[in-house]
Design a protein around this motif. Sequence first.
Motif, PDB file in Angstrom:
ATOM      1  N   GLY A 265       0.798  -1.217   0.000  1.00 40.80           N
ATOM      2  CA  GLY A 265       0.000   0.000   0.000  1.00 40.80           C
ATOM      3  C   GLY A 265       0.830   1.266   0.000  1.00 40.80           C
ATOM      4  N   ARG A 266       0.557   2.128  -0.977  1.00 38.80           N
ATOM      5  CA  ARG A 266       1.227   3.426  -1.036  1.00 38.80           C
ATOM      6  C   ARG A 266       0.613   4.363  -0.006  1.00 38.80           C
ATOM      7  NH1 ARG A 266       4.067   4.864  -5.966  1.00 38.80           N
ATOM      8  NH2 ARG A 266       4.320   2.971  -7.159  1.00 38.80           N
ATOM      9  N   PRO A 267       1.320   5.450   0.308  1.00 39.82           N
ATOM     10  CA  PRO A 267       0.691   6.472   1.154  1.00 39.82           C
ATOM     11  C   PRO A 267      -0.507   7.061   0.409  1.00 39.82           C
ATOM     12  CG  PRO A 267       3.072   6.855   0.924  1.00 39.82           C
ATOM     13  CD  PRO A 267       2.693   5.798  -0.066  1.00 39.82           C
ATOM     14  N   VAL A 268      -1.632   7.201   1.116  1.00 39.90           N
ATOM     15  CA  VAL A 268      -2.844   7.755   0.500  1.00 39.90           C
ATOM     16  C   VAL A 268      -3.465   8.799   1.427  1.00 39.90           C
ATOM     17  CG1 VAL A 268      -3.430   5.763  -0.935  1.00 39.90           C
ATOM     18  CG2 VAL A 268      -4.195   5.838   1.467  1.00 39.90           C
ATOM     19  N   ASP A 269      -4.331   9.652   0.875  1.00 47.70           N
ATOM     20  CA  ASP A 269      -4.949  10.673   1.723  1.00 47.70           C
ATOM     21  C   ASP A 269      -5.918  10.022   2.718  1.00 47.70           C
ATOM     22  OD1 ASP A 269      -7.483  10.324   0.453  1.00 47.70           O
ATOM     23  OD2 ASP A 269      -6.918  11.751  -1.099  1.00 47.70           O
ATOM     24  N   ALA A 270      -6.344  10.817   3.690  1.00 50.82           N
ATOM     25  CA  ALA A 270      -7.123  10.264   4.804  1.00 50.82           C
ATOM     26  C   ALA A 270      -8.416   9.609   4.323  1.00 50.82           C
ATOM     27  CB  ALA A 270      -7.422  11.360   5.821  1.00 50.82           C
ATOM     28  N   ALA A 271      -9.096  10.249   3.367  1.00 51.08           N
ATOM     29  CA  ALA A 271     -10.375   9.710   2.891  1.00 51.08           C
ATOM     30  C   ALA A 271     -10.165   8.347   2.226  1.00 51.08           C
ATOM     31  CB  ALA A 271     -11.024  10.678   1.911  1.00 51.08           C
ATOM     32  N   THR A 272      -9.105   8.242   1.434  1.00 52.12           N
ATOM     33  CA  THR A 272      -8.812   6.966   0.772  1.00 52.12           C
ATOM     34  C   THR A 272      -8.407   5.912   1.795  1.00 52.12           C
ATOM     35  OG1 THR A 272      -8.031   8.227  -1.137  1.00 52.12           O
ATOM     36  CG2 THR A 272      -7.453   5.897  -1.069  1.00 52.12           C
ATOM     37  N   PHE A 273      -7.584   6.333   2.755  1.00 52.65           N
ATOM     38  CA  PHE A 273      -7.173   5.379   3.798  1.00 52.65           C
ATOM     39  C   PHE A 273      -8.410   4.837   4.511  1.00 52.65           C
ATOM     40  CE2 PHE A 273      -5.586   3.913   7.876  1.00 52.65           C
ATOM     41  CZ  PHE A 273      -4.431   3.239   7.510  1.00 52.65           C
ATOM     42  N   GLU A 274      -9.336   5.741   4.804  1.00 56.05           N
ATOM     43  CA  GLU A 274     -10.565   5.339   5.497  1.00 56.05           C
ATOM     44  C   GLU A 274     -11.356   4.316   4.680  1.00 56.05           C
ATOM     45  OE1 GLU A 274     -13.111   8.483   7.016  1.00 56.05           O
ATOM     46  OE2 GLU A 274     -14.882   7.230   6.612  1.00 56.05           O
ATOM     47  N   SER A 275     -11.589   4.631   3.416  1.00 57.49           N
ATOM     48  CA  SER A 275     -12.450   3.728   2.640  1.00 57.49           C
ATOM     49  C   SER A 275     -11.738   2.417   2.330  1.00 57.49           C
ATOM     50  CB  SER A 275     -12.933   4.410   1.359  1.00 57.49           C
ATOM     51  OG  SER A 275     -11.833   4.665   0.518  1.00 57.49           O
ATOM     52  N   ARG A 276     -10.424   2.478   2.221  1.00 60.23           N
ATOM     53  CA  ARG A 276      -9.690   1.276   1.863  1.00 60.23           C
ATOM     54  C   ARG A 276      -9.405   0.367   3.061  1.00 60.23           C
ATOM     55  NH1 ARG A 276      -4.955   2.762  -2.265  1.00 60.23           N
ATOM     56  NH2 ARG A 276      -6.651   3.514  -3.585  1.00 60.23           N
ATOM     57  N   TYR A 277      -9.091   0.966   4.185  1.00 61.77           N
ATOM     58  CA  TYR A 277      -8.588   0.146   5.302  1.00 61.77           C
ATOM     59  C   TYR A 277      -9.453   0.177   6.555  1.00 61.77           C
ATOM     60  CZ  TYR A 277      -4.497   0.432   2.316  1.00 61.77           C
ATOM     61  OH  TYR A 277      -3.658   0.385   1.236  1.00 61.77           O
ATOM     62  N   LEU A 278     -10.370   1.156   6.669  1.00 63.63           N
ATOM     63  CA  LEU A 278     -11.180   1.220   7.878  1.00 63.63           C
ATOM     64  C   LEU A 278     -12.618   0.859   7.552  1.00 63.63           C
ATOM     65  CD1 LEU A 278      -9.776   4.567   9.363  1.00 63.63           C
ATOM     66  CD2 LEU A 278      -8.909   2.250   9.662  1.00 63.63           C
ATOM     67  N   GLY A 279     -12.751   0.132   6.452  1.00 64.67           N
ATOM     68  CA  GLY A 279     -14.018  -0.246   5.843  1.00 64.67           C
ATOM     69  C   GLY A 279     -15.255  -0.199   6.709  1.00 64.67           C
ATOM     70  N   CYS A 280     -15.425  -1.186   7.618  1.00 65.07           N
ATOM     71  CA  CYS A 280     -16.740  -1.271   8.248  1.00 65.07           C
ATOM     72  C   CYS A 280     -16.757  -0.663   9.643  1.00 65.07           C
ATOM     73  CB  CYS A 280     -17.195  -2.727   8.290  1.00 65.07           C
ATOM     74  SG  CYS A 280     -16.013  -3.805   9.064  1.00 65.07           S
ATOM     75  N   ARG A 281     -17.899  -0.133   9.966  1.00 68.57           N
ATOM     76  CA  ARG A 281     -18.096   0.493  11.261  1.00 68.57           C
ATOM     77  C   ARG A 281     -18.374  -0.551  12.341  1.00 68.57           C
ATOM     78  NH1 ARG A 281     -20.107   6.139  10.619  1.00 68.57           N
ATOM     79  NH2 ARG A 281     -19.201   6.720   8.649  1.00 68.57           N
ATOM     80  N   VAL A 282     -18.032  -0.167  13.551  1.00 69.26           N
ATOM     81  CA  VAL A 282     -18.268  -1.065  14.678  1.00 69.26           C
ATOM     82  C   VAL A 282     -19.680  -0.831  15.184  1.00 69.26           C
ATOM     83  CG1 VAL A 282     -17.483  -1.664  16.990  1.00 69.26           C
ATOM     84  CG2 VAL A 282     -15.843  -0.846  15.298  1.00 69.26           C
ATOM     85  N   GLY A 283     -20.378  -1.863  15.601  1.00 70.24           N
ATOM     86  CA  GLY A 283     -21.660  -1.698  16.302  1.00 70.24           C
ATOM     87  C   GLY A 283     -22.858  -1.549  15.388  1.00 70.24           C
TER      88      GLY A 283
END
Length: 283
Positions: A265-283
């Motif tokens: 994974g290359r460095p990406v902006d926060a929005a991309t990092f979120e959608s790519r790696y923080l995919g699903c919400r808890v709860g």
Amino acid sequence: KHEGRNTYRLFRTEMNAHDGRQLALESALRDTVESGEGLAVHYQPLVNRDSGEVEGAEALLRWHHPEFGDVSPGVFIPMAERSGLIIPLGRRVMEKVAEQLGEWRLAGLSPPRVAVNLSAGQFWQGGLVEQVRELFQQHDLPPGQIGFELTESVLLDRQQEAVGLLTDLRELGCRIAIDDFGTGYSSLSYLQDLPLTTLKVDRSFIQRLTGDEGERRGSAAIVAAVTGLAQELGLRVVAEGVETEEQLQALARYPVTLIQGYLTGRPVDAATFESRYLGCRVG
Ligand code: C2E
Ligand code: CA
Ligand code: CA
Ligand code: CA
């Protein structure tokens, strides 16, 4: 001799043009640091080699200027270090990272720990620990949500004082990584004396692991020694700058915990990092 003088004159002219651009850049950087405009933090994942999970991220500063375009950190960070701008600039990076992590957590996401690079000026400025403590409180971050990367040269100049500062940061739960390991001092004793958690093997060794025959043998010996030593000392090992499957394969025999590089994974902006790696919400 005559030719030498001409060469000299040409060199001077280039130096002046270069100096002019440097001055203009530095003045632009000063404005940017004040306004905060054009600065962004990108995030590069650190991936656990065995599980494939994103276990961390490194925060990497990006600067876009309307006139100069995208300026490389390789250019503006050394400039900020020389001019002292690194202190307010570094503060902005930490604030941005803390804010972003707080936002993600508020949204019910579970961001991994994020490592921030610290230059000598920032580390030794005084008040760093308080700054970190305040940011953790302000954004309601759990202990250790932010960690730090430092190079050997930053720590070894004043090793005794470094122990104190690092111990304070460790008490806030922060991980401390030695960056670009293997490229600086050759002394190893400090690895035992400083309260470190992580060792980042410099990209140059990883790259040479798949170079020509001679390179390969030499760097294999170094990577074997360094990762073995880290393992014995209980330090996590990050392999930096892994770009190819071949390099990943070459690392297979060594005790490496985390992979960081264009391959995973290359460095990406926060929005991309979120959608790519923080995919699903808890709860
Ligand atoms: P670094 O701390 O060693 O950061 C890793 C650099 O390697 C980053 O360059 C990253 O984009 C690049 N990289 C990651 N994976 C690969 C790969 O697979 N192949 C190759 N060729 N490169 C890879 P970047 O973002 O240009 O940053 C350069 C340096 O600028 C950093 O080196 C760090 O020393 C400094 N820097 C960046 N952001 C900050 C910051 O917020 N504060 C301070 N003090 N320094 C920073
Ligand atoms: Ca780094
Ligand atoms: Ca590095
Ligand atoms: Ca570096």
